[in-house]
Design a protein around this motif. Structure first.
Motif, PDB file in Angstrom:
ATOM      1  N   LEU A 122      76.513 -86.629   5.130  1.00 25.84           N
ATOM      2  CA  LEU A 122      77.857 -87.022   4.860  1.00 25.84           C
ATOM      3  C   LEU A 122      78.187 -87.493   3.387  1.00 25.84           C
ATOM      4  CD1 LEU A 122      80.625 -87.619   6.148  1.00 25.84           C
ATOM      5  CD2 LEU A 122      79.766 -90.063   6.795  1.00 25.84           C
ATOM      6  N   GLU A 123      77.165 -88.297   2.958  1.00 22.30           N
ATOM      7  CA  GLU A 123      77.421 -88.734   1.693  1.00 22.30           C
ATOM      8  C   GLU A 123      77.816 -87.602   0.287  1.00 22.30           C
ATOM      9  OE1 GLU A 123      74.858 -91.315  -1.914  1.00 22.30           O
ATOM     10  OE2 GLU A 123      74.376 -91.434   0.310  1.00 22.30           O
ATOM     11  N   ILE A 124      76.920 -86.660   0.383  1.00 23.12           N
ATOM     12  CA  ILE A 124      76.901 -85.353  -0.230  1.00 23.12           C
ATOM     13  C   ILE A 124      78.142 -84.620  -0.158  1.00 23.12           C
ATOM     14  CG2 ILE A 124      75.892 -83.198  -1.050  1.00 23.12           C
ATOM     15  CD1 ILE A 124      73.084 -84.215  -0.121  1.00 23.12           C
ATOM     16  N   LEU A 125      78.778 -84.434   1.103  1.00 22.30           N
ATOM     17  CA  LEU A 125      79.871 -83.864   1.412  1.00 22.30           C
ATOM     18  C   LEU A 125      81.137 -84.569   0.710  1.00 22.30           C
ATOM     19  CD1 LEU A 125      81.064 -81.445   3.094  1.00 22.30           C
ATOM     20  CD2 LEU A 125      81.679 -83.030   4.802  1.00 22.30           C
ATOM     21  N   LEU A 126      81.155 -85.894   1.052  1.00 18.97           N
ATOM     22  CA  LEU A 126      82.144 -86.475   0.460  1.00 18.97           C
ATOM     23  C   LEU A 126      82.130 -86.674  -0.948  1.00 18.97           C
ATOM     24  CD1 LEU A 126      82.279 -89.751   2.881  1.00 18.97           C
ATOM     25  CD2 LEU A 126      83.469 -87.753   2.777  1.00 18.97           C
ATOM     26  N   LYS A 127      81.057 -86.633  -1.626  1.00 18.54           N
ATOM     27  CA  LYS A 127      80.950 -86.570  -3.049  1.00 18.54           C
ATOM     28  C   LYS A 127      81.673 -85.305  -3.498  1.00 18.54           C
ATOM     29  CE  LYS A 127      77.580 -86.894  -6.815  1.00 18.54           C
ATOM     30  NZ  LYS A 127      76.204 -87.297  -7.085  1.00 18.54           N
ATOM     31  N   GLU A 128      80.827 -84.014  -2.927  1.00 18.44           N
ATOM     32  CA  GLU A 128      81.442 -82.833  -3.456  1.00 18.44           C
ATOM     33  C   GLU A 128      83.050 -82.676  -3.164  1.00 18.44           C
ATOM     34  OE1 GLU A 128      79.600 -80.386  -4.815  1.00 18.44           O
ATOM     35  OE2 GLU A 128      77.525 -81.217  -4.744  1.00 18.44           O
ATOM     36  N   ARG A 129      83.544 -83.194  -2.025  1.00 18.33           N
ATOM     37  CA  ARG A 129      84.894 -82.838  -1.866  1.00 18.33           C
ATOM     38  C   ARG A 129      85.821 -83.697  -2.671  1.00 18.33           C
ATOM     39  NH1 ARG A 129      88.060 -83.143   3.828  1.00 18.33           N
ATOM     40  NH2 ARG A 129      90.112 -82.432   2.922  1.00 18.33           N
ATOM     41  N   ASN A 144      85.809 -71.251 -12.430  1.00 16.14           N
ATOM     42  CA  ASN A 144      86.856 -71.989 -11.870  1.00 16.14           C
ATOM     43  C   ASN A 144      87.295 -71.401 -10.521  1.00 16.14           C
ATOM     44  OD1 ASN A 144      88.605 -74.340 -11.846  1.00 16.14           O
ATOM     45  ND2 ASN A 144      90.282 -73.161 -12.350  1.00 16.14           N
ATOM     46  N   LEU A 145      86.126 -70.901  -9.859  1.00 15.05           N
ATOM     47  CA  LEU A 145      86.271 -70.400  -8.471  1.00 15.05           C
ATOM     48  C   LEU A 145      86.159 -71.456  -7.470  1.00 15.05           C
ATOM     49  CD1 LEU A 145      84.589 -66.915  -9.036  1.00 15.05           C
ATOM     50  CD2 LEU A 145      87.098 -67.363  -8.600  1.00 15.05           C
ATOM     51  N   ILE A 146      87.066 -72.237  -7.201  1.00  7.97           N
ATOM     52  CA  ILE A 146      86.909 -73.463  -6.383  1.00  7.97           C
ATOM     53  C   ILE A 146      86.395 -73.217  -5.051  1.00  7.97           C
ATOM     54  CG2 ILE A 146      88.108 -75.369  -5.396  1.00  7.97           C
ATOM     55  CD1 ILE A 146      87.763 -75.403  -8.571  1.00  7.97           C
ATOM     56  N   ASN A 190      92.280 -81.822  -9.620  1.00  5.23           N
ATOM     57  CA  ASN A 190      93.635 -81.515  -9.585  1.00  5.23           C
ATOM     58  C   ASN A 190      93.762 -80.239  -9.564  1.00  5.23           C
ATOM     59  OD1 ASN A 190      94.453 -84.577  -9.682  1.00  5.23           O
ATOM     60  ND2 ASN A 190      93.854 -84.325 -11.760  1.00  5.23           N
ATOM     61  N   VAL A 191      93.197 -79.210  -8.851  1.00 11.22           N
ATOM     62  CA  VAL A 191      93.547 -78.054  -8.570  1.00 11.22           C
ATOM     63  C   VAL A 191      93.914 -77.695  -7.370  1.00 11.22           C
ATOM     64  CG1 VAL A 191      91.852 -77.179 -10.579  1.00 11.22           C
ATOM     65  CG2 VAL A 191      91.119 -77.484  -8.040  1.00 11.22           C
ATOM     66  N   PHE A 192      94.502 -76.525  -6.926  1.00 13.97           N
ATOM     67  CA  PHE A 192      94.932 -76.191  -5.622  1.00 13.97           C
ATOM     68  C   PHE A 192      93.762 -75.728  -4.796  1.00 13.97           C
ATOM     69  CE2 PHE A 192      96.023 -72.555  -2.882  1.00 13.97           C
ATOM     70  CZ  PHE A 192      96.676 -73.245  -1.774  1.00 13.97           C
ATOM     71  N   ILE A 193      93.834 -76.485  -3.724  1.00  7.43           N
ATOM     72  CA  ILE A 193      92.570 -76.084  -2.701  1.00  7.43           C
ATOM     73  C   ILE A 193      92.961 -75.227  -1.706  1.00  7.43           C
ATOM     74  CG2 ILE A 193      90.392 -77.129  -1.149  1.00  7.43           C
ATOM     75  CD1 ILE A 193      90.715 -79.423  -3.130  1.00  7.43           C
ATOM     76  N   ASP A 194      92.566 -74.110  -1.474  1.00  4.12           N
ATOM     77  CA  ASP A 194      93.367 -73.123  -0.716  1.00  4.12           C
ATOM     78  C   ASP A 194      93.238 -73.883   1.054  1.00  4.12           C
ATOM     79  OD1 ASP A 194      90.710 -71.702   0.740  1.00  4.12           O
ATOM     80  OD2 ASP A 194      90.348 -72.489  -1.006  1.00  4.12           O
ATOM     81  N   SER A 195      93.875 -73.306   1.841  1.00  7.03           N
ATOM     82  CA  SER A 195      93.729 -73.649   3.298  1.00  7.03           C
ATOM     83  C   SER A 195      92.345 -73.516   3.844  1.00  7.03           C
ATOM     84  CB  SER A 195      94.836 -73.241   4.166  1.00  7.03           C
ATOM     85  OG  SER A 195      96.072 -73.278   3.425  1.00  7.03           O
ATOM     86  N   LEU A 196      91.506 -72.485   3.715  1.00  5.06           N
ATOM     87  CA  LEU A 196      90.363 -72.402   4.316  1.00  5.06           C
ATOM     88  C   LEU A 196      89.551 -73.491   3.949  1.00  5.06           C
ATOM     89  CD1 LEU A 196      90.211 -68.411   4.462  1.00  5.06           C
ATOM     90  CD2 LEU A 196      91.323 -69.983   5.872  1.00  5.06           C
ATOM     91  N   THR A 197      89.387 -73.559   2.607  1.00  5.94           N
ATOM     92  CA  THR A 197      88.325 -74.482   1.943  1.00  5.94           C
ATOM     93  C   THR A 197      88.761 -75.926   2.711  1.00  5.94           C
ATOM     94  OG1 THR A 197      88.127 -73.325   0.051  1.00  5.94           O
ATOM     95  CG2 THR A 197      87.468 -75.559   0.040  1.00  5.94           C
ATOM     96  N   ARG A 198      89.837 -76.076   2.507  1.00  7.70           N
ATOM     97  CA  ARG A 198      90.278 -77.582   3.058  1.00  7.70           C
ATOM     98  C   ARG A 198      89.981 -77.788   4.523  1.00  7.70           C
ATOM     99  NH1 ARG A 198      95.984 -80.744   3.350  1.00  7.70           N
ATOM    100  NH2 ARG A 198      95.619 -82.256   5.182  1.00  7.70           N
ATOM    101  N   LEU A 224      82.611 -72.852  -5.148  1.00  7.72           N
ATOM    102  CA  LEU A 224      82.140 -73.844  -5.759  1.00  7.72           C
ATOM    103  C   LEU A 224      82.047 -74.963  -4.541  1.00  7.72           C
ATOM    104  CD1 LEU A 224      80.995 -75.205  -8.442  1.00  7.72           C
ATOM    105  CD2 LEU A 224      83.263 -76.243  -8.825  1.00  7.72           C
ATOM    106  N   ALA A 225      83.048 -74.998  -3.869  1.00  7.20           N
ATOM    107  CA  ALA A 225      83.089 -75.936  -2.437  1.00  7.20           C
ATOM    108  C   ALA A 225      82.106 -75.408  -1.544  1.00  7.20           C
ATOM    109  CB  ALA A 225      84.530 -75.905  -1.886  1.00  7.20           C
ATOM    110  N   ALA A 226      81.844 -74.187  -1.344  1.00  7.44           N
ATOM    111  CA  ALA A 226      81.031 -73.640  -0.408  1.00  7.44           C
ATOM    112  C   ALA A 226      79.622 -74.019  -0.714  1.00  7.44           C
ATOM    113  CB  ALA A 226      81.209 -72.026  -0.334  1.00  7.44           C
ATOM    114  N   ILE A 227      79.291 -74.021  -1.990  1.00  9.32           N
ATOM    115  CA  ILE A 227      77.945 -74.498  -2.420  1.00  9.32           C
ATOM    116  C   ILE A 227      77.611 -76.111  -2.001  1.00  9.32           C
ATOM    117  CG2 ILE A 227      76.374 -75.011  -4.179  1.00  9.32           C
ATOM    118  CD1 ILE A 227      77.361 -72.086  -5.373  1.00  9.32           C
TER     119      ILE A 227
END
Length: 409
Positions: free
Chosen positions: A172-179, A146-148, A186-194, A151-154
């Motif tokens: 763009l399609e992949i990025l929007l899908k991953e986000r 659960n290391l968001i 429904n987990v907290f997304i840290d400021s840097l990832t956002r 996971l987001a970086a990948i």
């Protein structure tokens, strides 16, 4: 890859124990030496005794790859991976050599996931096959933990792979899908990832020709950064905002964002935003204001007095060439334009379009010198390169130059 004996010896030395001290009362110094040199196998009872005295679990000693061993490898790899771009030599080869023996045995834990993530990125950078497999495996490990952020970086990396292939729509399609997948947890997304998501999303909307959506996301990122007082990515967002304002002819906004970049440079003691501002001013003078001598004076006063990062050299050569063209010094202009090589790391359509325009300037120089065949060859090169790019002032300039040369030939 450590054997059981090597692992025991490494841990013993890390704990500053002699053979005699580790052997204690249940083992002889000679037997322990044989075990460490892989000339004897300990019984389970002896292994448990050794593990207890070393302060680890017996299972860790028996693992093909221990967590301590992976941690040691990861420390070396991270140091290599974060080498400054200008200082890169054989760091990628070293990273691959360090991780390769472990790659197929990494199944759980942060160290395993991070090593796989770096391995996949390095393989891709070196254009080697198989990077996708290790990227997927790293994502599975981070998902389990659960290391968001990781996971987001990948997910972002997967999107940017398509970006480097100039498949902007898929990126763009992949990025929007991953986000969307991460936000749906429904987990907290840290400021840097956002902020990473906002920045890349804006970049890609510009790339596919959605400027309104790009500006909306870009401004959202800037406002979030200011509100939360998190300055990560803020310089990149300001640069993008400044460049967009220049292309839109909004001089007031360009100056506003450039002032913000100067403040950021002062605050962070980072010279790169200041270099961007200086280049931005020169580019504005040559491309939009047509103040060619002023641009050359500006370059002489600043760039000749500062040590520039190597990746700025093509930008400077381009602007010097354009300025000499504008002053009617066509041979001098061509000399500088011929030095311009598009950096491998540039993949955004606006960056590429800016450099593709150099062939249009070269065409105009050749035409002015009466070299019509060279002029036609240069403008055809520019048109071929710019055709797949989204609308921009650079694309307009190239197409106008084509029409001008065709009309007067």
């Amino acid at each position: 890859m450590y054997t059981l004996g090597e692992r025991i010896r490494t841990l013993r030395k890390q704990r500053k124990l002699t053979l005699e001290a580790l052997a204690g009362e249940q083992l002889t110094k000679g037997m322990l030496s044989l075990i460490e040199n892989n000339k004897a196998n300990p019984s389970m009872e002896s292994l448990s005794y050794i593990a207890e005295r070393l302060g680890v679990e017996a299972a860790e000693l028996m693992e093909e790859v221990s967590s301590g061993e992976l941690q040691e490898v990861l420390e070396k790899v991270e140091k290599l991976y974060h080498t400054e771009f200008d200082n890169l030599t054989d760091e990628h080869d070293q990273i691959i050599a360090l991780i390769e023996p472990y790659a197929d045995k990494l199944n759980q834990g942060y160290e395993a996931g991070r090593l796989l993530e770096i391995y996949s990125r390095t393989l891709h950078a070196e254009r080697k096959d198989g990077w996708q497999i290790y990227s997927d495996k790293a994502a599975q490990i981070f998902d389990q933990l659960n290391l968001i952020p990781r996971l987001a970086a990948i997910g972002m990396f997967r999107a940017m792979v398509k970006f480097t292939e100039h498949d902007y729509e898929s990126s763009l399609e992949i990025l929007l899908k991953e986000r969307k997948a991460i936000e749906a947890r429904n987990v907290f997304i840290d400021s840097l990832t956002r902020l990473d998501f906002d920045y890349l999303q804006a970049v890609l909307h510009f790339a596919v020709g959605n400027p309104d959506e790009a500006i909306r996301v870009m401004k959202r990122g800037i406002e979030f950064s200011k509100k939360e007082r998190v300055f990560y990515r803020i310089d990149h967002l300001y640069r993008m905002a400044s460049f967009n304002a220049m292309m839109m002819g909004d001089e007031e906004s360009r100056k506003y964002y450039n002032r913000k970049l100067e403040l950021y440079a002062d605050l962070s003691d980072d010279e790169e935003p200041r270099f961007f501002n200086k280049f931005s001013q020169v580019h504005f003078l040559t491309t939009y204001k047509k103040a060619y001598q002023e641009a050359l004076d500006y370059i002489h006063d600043f760039f000749n007095e500062h040590q520039l990062p190597s990746y700025f050299s093509p930008y400077v050569s381009l602007e010097v060439g354009k300025a000499h063209y504008g002053l009617g010094k066509y041979d001098e202009a061509l000399k500088h334009l011929e030095k311009v090589k598009i950096p491998d790391f540039l993949n955004h359509p606006f960056d590429l379009s800016l450099f593709y325009a150099k062939d249009a300037y070269a065409a105009l120089c050749h035409f002015a010198l009466g070299e019509k065949k060279k002029a036609i060859a240069s403008i055809e090169e520019a048109v071929t390169n710019i055709t797949p790019m989204p609308p921009s002032p650079y694309k307009d300039f190239i197409m106008e130059t084509l029409e001008s040369i065709q009309t007067t030939s």
